[in-house]
Design an enzyme around this catalytic site. Sequence first.
Site, PDB file in Angstrom:
ATOM      1  N   HIS A   1       0.849  -1.195   0.000  1.00 30.88           N
ATOM      2  CA  HIS A   1       0.000   0.000   0.000  1.00 30.88           C
ATOM      3  C   HIS A   1       0.883   1.243   0.000  1.00 30.88           C
ATOM      4  CE1 HIS A   1      -3.557   2.407   0.711  1.00 30.88           C
ATOM      5  NE2 HIS A   1      -2.859   3.076   1.616  1.00 30.88           N
TER       6      HIS A   1
ATOM      7  N   ASP B   1      -6.955  -2.336   4.118  1.00 35.64           N
ATOM      8  CA  ASP B   1      -5.636  -1.757   4.410  1.00 35.64           C
ATOM      9  C   ASP B   1      -5.339  -1.747   5.908  1.00 35.64           C
ATOM     10  OD1 ASP B   1      -5.188  -1.271   1.684  1.00 35.64           O
ATOM     11  OD2 ASP B   1      -6.119   0.702   1.787  1.00 35.64           O
TER      12      ASP B   1
HETATM   13  C1  GRF Z   1       1.350   0.648  -6.429  1.00 39.51           C
HETATM   14  O1  GRF Z   1       1.774   1.935  -6.108  1.00 39.51           O
HETATM   15  C2  GRF Z   1       0.627   0.031  -5.285  1.00 39.51           C
HETATM   16  O2  GRF Z   1       1.063   0.443  -4.038  1.00 39.51           O
HETATM   17  C3  GRF Z   1      -0.771   0.523  -5.507  1.00 39.51           C
HETATM   18  O3  GRF Z   1      -0.940   0.467  -6.891  1.00 39.51           O
HETATM   19  C4  GRF Z   1       0.304   0.665  -7.525  1.00 39.51           C
HETATM   20  C5  GRF Z   1       0.509  -0.452  -8.501  1.00 39.51           C
HETATM   21  O4  GRF Z   1       1.440  -0.138  -9.487  1.00 39.51           O
HETATM   22  N1  GRF Z   1      -1.724  -0.218  -4.741  1.00 39.51           N
HETATM   23  P1  GRF Z   1       1.956  -1.269 -10.466  1.00 39.51           P
HETATM   24  O5  GRF Z   1       0.768  -1.868 -11.183  1.00 39.51           O
HETATM   25  O6  GRF Z   1       2.697  -2.288  -9.659  1.00 39.51           O
HETATM   26  O7  GRF Z   1       2.862  -0.561 -11.431  1.00 39.51           O
END
Ligand code: GRF
Length: 219
Positions: free
Chosen positions: A110, A146
Site C-alpha cells: 500500500h 488496508d
Molecule cells: C502501487 O503503487 C501500489 O502500491 C498501488 O498500486 C500501484 C501499482 O502499481 N496499490 P503497479 O501496477 O505495480 O505498477
Amino acid sequence: MSCRIVVLISGSGTNLQALIDDLAEQPALASIVGVVANKVDAYGLQRAAAAGIATRVLNHRDFSDREGFDHALQHEIDAFEPDLVLLAGFMRILTAQFVRHFRGRLLNIHPSLLPKHKGLQTHQRALDEGDAEHGATVHFVTEELDGGPLILQGRIKIASDDDASSLAAQVQQLEYRLFPLVTRWYAAGRLHLDEDRACLDGSPITASGLRLEDLESGI
Ligand code: GRF
C-alpha cells in the site's frame, strides 16, 4: 520446496516486474506460478507472459455482485495451488470470505505509511495533511481494508517542492525493494501471521511494522 506465488494485478504491473526480476535470482526459493488480472488491458499481463508465467483474466464487470466475482477469483487462484498470494496494485475491495480463505498467505503493498492514508489518493492526502514523511507498507491482508498487521515500511521525507506525482515516483521505488524482500522472508518460512500479529523468525513484529532503513543500517 519452492514457494508457489500467485500475483493479482489491475494495471501496469511494475511491482510485479520487480518481483519477477528478484525471484529470477532465487528459483529454488520461490516462483510466480500465475498472474491474475481483473482487467484485460492490464499491462502487467504482458510482463507476465514475457516471463513465461501463466495468466488469467477475470473481469469483475462480468459478475453481478462482489461475492460472485470473489468466488470465481478464489477458484482461479486455488487452481494454481499457491503458498502465497500477493496483491500488487490489485484495485478491488475483497470480501471477508475471500480474505478468510487466504488468511495468513495474502499480502498487500500500500502506498502510504499505514495506518495513515488507507484507501486511494494517498500521495495527495499526505501533502494535504502537511505530513513530513510518506512511504509504502507491506502488510498481511485481513478483513479490514488496508488494516491488517504491518510487516515492513519504507519512508521518504516530503520536500517543499514535492507534488503527488513526485511522491508517487519515490514511493514506487521503495515498493520495488519492500515487496520482494518481504516475499523472500515468507518464501523462506521466516514470516507468519500468528493470531493478529505478524511474526518474523518467531518474534512478533511491532504494530508499526519493521523499517526498511533500520534493516539496511543493520539496527
Ligand atoms: C502501487 O503503487 C501500489 O502500491 C498501488 O498500486 C500501484 C501499482 O502499481 N496499490 P503497479 O501496477 O505495480 O505498477
